[in-house]
Scaffold this active site. Structure first.
Site, short mmCIF file in Angstrom:
data_model
loop_
_atom_site.label_atom_id
_atom_site.label_comp_id
_atom_site.label_asym_id
_atom_site.label_seq_id
_atom_site.Cartn_x
_atom_site.Cartn_y
_atom_site.Cartn_z
N SER A 61 0.96 -1.16 -0.02
CA SER A 61 -0.11 0.12 -0.10
C SER A 61 0.78 1.07 0.13
O SER A 61 2.20 1.11 0.33
CB SER A 61 -0.95 0.01 1.35
OG SER A 61 -1.56 -1.22 1.40
N1 SAH Z 1 -0.88 -4.91 4.01
C1 SAH Z 1 -0.21 -5.16 2.78
C2 SAH Z 1 -0.83 -5.00 1.58
C3 SAH Z 1 -2.02 -5.72 1.20
S1 SAH Z 1 -2.25 -6.10 -0.44
C4 SAH Z 1 1.35 -4.60 2.91
O1 SAH Z 1 1.54 -3.83 3.90
O2 SAH Z 1 1.87 -4.77 2.08
C5 SAH Z 1 -3.88 -7.16 -0.14
C6 SAH Z 1 -3.38 -8.44 0.32
O3 SAH Z 1 -4.82 -9.12 0.73
C7 SAH Z 1 -2.61 -9.36 -0.82
O4 SAH Z 1 -1.44 -9.75 -0.31
C8 SAH Z 1 -3.82 -10.43 -0.94
O5 SAH Z 1 -3.27 -11.72 -1.27
C9 SAH Z 1 -4.32 -10.39 0.35
N2 SAH Z 1 -5.61 -11.23 0.44
C10 SAH Z 1 -6.71 -10.93 -0.21
N3 SAH Z 1 -8.13 -11.68 0.07
C11 SAH Z 1 -7.32 -12.45 1.21
C12 SAH Z 1 -8.11 -13.24 2.03
N4 SAH Z 1 -9.43 -13.69 1.80
N5 SAH Z 1 -7.51 -13.84 3.18
C13 SAH Z 1 -5.94 -13.51 3.31
N6 SAH Z 1 -5.41 -12.47 2.56
C14 SAH Z 1 -6.13 -11.99 1.47
#
Ligand code: SAH
Length: 212
Positions: A61
């Protein structure tokens, strides 16, 4: 061309201009180096306020959004925090500076493996990370003082709200994946749930099941 120290100063200054005034949040953002959570290809862009690709079609992000969500979560030193969407591990690392323990879940095992390597290399010992579908939460560790989602869902998942302690706070993006979403802060009180809409955001969707 600014050097690394100057870029970091400018980064912290820009966080203040986004309304980040909480000292503990600013200190955590200063301490955790975003360049450790991205590929070397993007090292010189680590302190730009933009999302960057991290593999598996996902992104780390924008740092101002990480700071805004962290400040809204209002983490206390004794808190047990749950994050859904580990991604690069950057948000979890920030939270690890503020909480007693952070549980973080991602559906991509590749991202979890990479994040675990960084946590280990940086001696961050209070993060426990798993590959799983985070929409089920972590019932065996519930209730949590704080829950943060970094992937967007159409509605706040009721399973996760059930795992939030009374007196606890949840921060998440709500809305369709292909349109503008709203960052929402939910406070769970004895009387029920209080919703506060914070701002517009854009996150990848919360998906079902495990990633490939
Ligand atoms: N917090 C992260 C950015 C997240 S991007 C950082 O600091 O880099 C969003 C993430 O959510 C992705 O890696 C994706 O794989 C995950 N995601 C999406 N759906 C999900 C689910 N049902 N359970 C766990 N992770 C999920």
């Amino acid at each position: 061309m600014m050097n690394a120290a100057e870029l970091k100063m400018q980064f912290l200054f820009s966080l203040r201009s986004h309304g980040i005034t909480n000292k503990r949040v600013l200190t955590a953002m200063e301490h955790i180096d975003r360049s450790n959570y991205i590929s070397e290809t993007f090292t010189d862009r680590a302190y730009e306020d933009i999302p960057l690709p991290i593999g598996c079609g996902q992104t780390i992000s924008q740092p101002s959004i990480v700071a805004i969500m962290t400040q809204a979560l209002d983490v206390q030193r004794r808190d047990k925090v749950l994050e859904i969407g580990t991604g690069s591990g950057y948000q979890a690392a920030i939270l690890s500076q503020l909480a007693r323990r952070v549980y973080t879940i991602d559906r991509h095992s590749q991202l979890i493996a990479a994040a675990q390597n960084v946590f280990k290399a940086k001696d961050i010992a209070n993060i426990i990370s798993f590959t799983a579908d985070g929409s089920h939460g972590l019932p065996e560790q519930a209730p949590f003082d704080r829950i943060i989602l970094t992937a967007a869902s159409d509605d706040p998942p009721s399973t996760l709200l059930a795992q939030l302690r009374v007196g606890g706070t949840m921060v998440l993006p709500v809305g369709q994946s292909d349109s503008i979403q709203t960052l929402v802060k939910i406070e769970k009180t004895k009387a029920g749930l209080e919703y506060h809409e914070l701002r517009q955001v854009r996150f990848v969707p919360l998906l079902e099941g495990l990633g490939l």
